[in-house]
Write an enzyme that holds these catalytic residues in place. Structure first.
Site, PDB file in Angstrom:
ATOM      1  N   MET A  34      42.443  91.372  90.404  1.00 45.30           N
ATOM      2  CA  MET A  34      42.277  92.734  90.869  1.00 45.30           C
ATOM      3  C   MET A  34      41.125  93.387  90.093  1.00 45.30           C
ATOM      4  O   MET A  34      40.080  92.788  89.945  1.00 45.30           O
ATOM      5  CB  MET A  34      43.594  93.497  90.762  1.00 45.30           C
ATOM      6  CG  MET A  34      44.807  92.750  91.345  1.00 45.30           C
ATOM      7  SD  MET A  34      44.594  92.051  93.014  1.00 45.30           S
ATOM      8  CE  MET A  34      44.514  93.536  93.991  1.00 45.30           C
ATOM      9  N   SER A  35      41.317  94.584  89.555  1.00 43.79           N
ATOM     10  CA  SER A  35      40.191  95.298  88.943  1.00 43.79           C
ATOM     11  C   SER A  35      39.783  94.778  87.569  1.00 43.79           C
ATOM     12  O   SER A  35      38.815  95.283  86.991  1.00 43.79           O
ATOM     13  CB  SER A  35      40.496  96.792  88.865  1.00 43.79           C
ATOM     14  OG  SER A  35      40.412  97.367  90.149  1.00 43.79           O
ATOM     15  N   MET A  36      40.467  93.779  87.032  1.00 43.17           N
ATOM     16  CA  MET A  36      39.917  93.116  85.849  1.00 43.17           C
ATOM     17  C   MET A  36      38.572  92.476  86.191  1.00 43.17           C
ATOM     18  O   MET A  36      37.749  92.238  85.308  1.00 43.17           O
ATOM     19  CB  MET A  36      40.874  92.053  85.314  1.00 43.17           C
ATOM     20  CG  MET A  36      42.129  92.605  84.701  1.00 43.17           C
ATOM     21  SD  MET A  36      42.951  91.455  83.588  1.00 43.17           S
ATOM     22  CE  MET A  36      43.274  90.051  84.654  1.00 43.17           C
TER      23      MET A  36
END
Length: 411
Positions: A123-125
């Site tokens: 995801m937003s990592m």
């Protein structure tokens, strides 16, 4: 739950992008480990060399340390009843946990759809890798973070980004007319997702095709540099800048600068749009141990396996954090006192911790004082980490305290 089992899977056990609910809970518990079966993807190559194994504490100590960590207790934020570490794993729908201390793996655990050979949506990592590459280019003198975005991507001159600096994009202090409320079906993030969807557009669709076309439609709302605003589109602009500076595609740059040099076990992959642009804002999947290697690089300020991959200035810049005043205006209550710098979340706590974070519970949590890297991959039913932080952040601190205490059984 039997998702996608059998040849073919039973109709009520099938998951597909076309159905539109592939990321609705509980189907998401399967989808997070199978993004490559749902979308076209672009490889982030680990290269052709042999992987460099992670170092583990001696086998006879590993089980004892795991048992001690499982039994650790903490009190969730705003709670009054203690919880154990083991209980928190289930409460947060954890699919995988890896903890390293002083360079050694002291805890490794898999559940749900994830195994040691599998890959999980970050995801937003994904954003933090873009920020890391940009910081490397700044440290190497190849990217000027004070320069206007248009020095590198003139195509954005007539958009909100045309008046922003590279650093404002890196720290998400741009003023953009873009709503990223995932709970609102009419939010701009869904229009952005529709543009990036690689499947054929529905009849009557007249919007942008692909991420790059969408970025060229974004309008300004306010003054840049005043407030932190978490907007995924900043990351895709930054990936465009990285590509321009390096002369490579973003995925090639990520492989060349990091993934092929850190001893990774597996190649990673990133979902792409209809024209092959990677979703740098949230589309990457990778193995748990390889994310541990990335965490070690951050903890050791650019060094892994005895080799320096990037200057120590890179991590020093990230750890310094961004504007706390700008961050405070954004209303991240569980991260009070924190800031955002180069697509990383900086806690400014006593341990100097900072993290890559993604919705549904993803994190690479780096605690320099405890010499700890903690990677968690999860499939929490709802996206907002504010629902998970009250449990997870005190749990991370409990592990850090344990590792720094006399109870630790390794040097």
């Amino acid at each position: 739950m039997g998702w996608m089992q059998g040849v073919p899977p039973a109709p009520d056990k099938r998951i597909s992008v076309a159905a539109g609910d592939f990321f609705a809970f509980p189907k998401s518990r399967w989808s997070v480990c199978h993004m490559r079966e749902l979308f076209p993807t672009i490889e982030v190559s680990r290269g052709i060399g042999a992987p460099v194994p992670l170092d583990y504490v001696p086998h006879h100590e590993f089980a004892d340390i795991r048992a001690e960590i499982d039994a650790l207790t903490f009190t969730p934020m705003d709670g009054d009843e203690e919880m154990t570490w083991a209980e928190s794993l289930a409460a947060n729908y954890t699919d995988g946990i890896l903890i390293l201390h002083k360079g050694q793996v002291v805890y490794e655990w898999y559940s749900g759809c994830l195994s040691e050979t599998g890959q999980h949506a970050m995801m937003s990592m994904t954003k933090s890798l873009v920020g890391l590459l940009a910081e490397i280019l700044v440290a190497e003198g190849r990217l000027d973070d004070d320069a206007p975005v248009t020095d590198y991507v003139p195509e954005l001159a007539d958009t909100a980004f045309g008046s922003a600096s590279v650093r404002q994009v890196m720290d998400m202090t741009t003023a953009l007319a873009f709503d990223e409320n995932y709970d609102d079906p009419n939010a701009d993030i869904w229009a952005y997702s529709a543009a990036g969807n690689p499947l054929p557009k529905p009849p009557g669709y007249d919007g942008p095709i692909g991420y790059i076309e969408y970025l060229q439609t974004v309008e300004r709302d306010g003054r840049h540099g005043v407030a932190f605003g978490y907007k995924t589109i900043n990351t895709d602009v930054l990936a465009w800048i990285v590509a321009r500076v390096t002369g490579m595609t973003y995925t090639q740059a990520l492989s060349d600068m990091l993934w092929s040099r850190m001893g990774a076990e597996q190649s990673a992959y990133i979902t792409g749009d209809a024209v092959g642009t990677p979703f740098a804002g949230g589309g990457m999947s990778a193995g748990l141990r390889d994310l541990g290697r990335l965490g070690l690089l951050l903890l050791n300020e650019g060094v892994i396996n005895g080799e320096r991959l990037f200057p120590a200035d890179v991590v020093e810049s990230i750890r310094a954090g961004g504007s706390r005043r700008a961050f405070a205006r954004a209303g991240f209550d569980t991260l009070a006192g924190g800031s955002y710098r180069s697509m990383f979340w900086v806690f400014h706590n006593d341990n100097g911790a900072f993290a890559a974070r993604g919705v549904y519970g993803q994190t690479i949590y780096v605690d320099p004082a405890a010499e700890m890297v903690l990677v968690r991959l999860a499939s929490y039913p709802k996206p907002k980490n504010a629902l998970i932080d009250p449990t997870s952040l005190p749990a991370y601190q409990a592990v850090a305290d344990y590792l720094m205490s006399s109870r630790s059984k390794y040097p």
